[in-house]
Design an enzyme around this catalytic site. Structure first.
Site, PDB file in Angstrom:
ATOM      1  N   MET A   1       8.087 -18.377  15.067  1.00  0.00           N
ATOM      2  CA  MET A   1       6.749 -18.792  14.721  1.00  0.00           C
ATOM      3  C   MET A   1       6.724 -20.284  14.427  1.00  0.00           C
ATOM      4  O   MET A   1       7.321 -20.723  13.460  1.00  0.00           O
ATOM      5  CB  MET A   1       6.286 -18.057  13.475  1.00  0.00           C
ATOM      6  CG  MET A   1       5.573 -16.782  13.744  1.00  0.00           C
ATOM      7  SD  MET A   1       4.912 -16.107  12.229  1.00  0.00           S
ATOM      8  CE  MET A   1       5.961 -14.709  12.066  1.00  0.00           C
ATOM      9  N   PRO A   2       6.045 -21.056  15.231  1.00  0.00           N
ATOM     10  CA  PRO A   2       5.956 -22.479  14.923  1.00  0.00           C
ATOM     11  C   PRO A   2       5.013 -22.733  13.741  1.00  0.00           C
ATOM     12  O   PRO A   2       3.962 -22.109  13.628  1.00  0.00           O
ATOM     13  CB  PRO A   2       5.409 -23.107  16.191  1.00  0.00           C
ATOM     14  CG  PRO A   2       4.896 -22.006  17.031  1.00  0.00           C
ATOM     15  CD  PRO A   2       5.474 -20.731  16.525  1.00  0.00           C
TER      16      PRO A   2
END
Length: 69
Positions: A1-2
């Site tokens: 997850m950025p």
């Protein structure tokens, strides 16, 4: 997850920030091959008095500009 973080000066509208969220999310989706729901974007807003450019606060720069006309 950025997790994407941006530091900006206070004063932008809710609409501008929502557009920023949407566009940054889309770029992350396209370049990182992730789903939109995986992207987190955080804005840190800074008061002009706490933002320095060349030794002067942004508030002081704006004040001087207004005084010049």
């Amino acid at each position: 997850m950025p997790l994407i973080q941006a530091t900006i000066l206070q004063g932008r509208s809710v609409e501008q920030k929502n557009e920023f969220f949407a566009r940054v999310t889309q770029v992350a989706v396209e370049t990182l091959n992730v789903k939109p729901e995986q992207v987190r974007v955080v804005i840190h807003e800074v008061a002009p008095e706490h933002w320095c450019i060349g030794g002067l606060s942004k508030a002081e720069i704006d004040k001087r500009a207004a005084e010049k006309g």
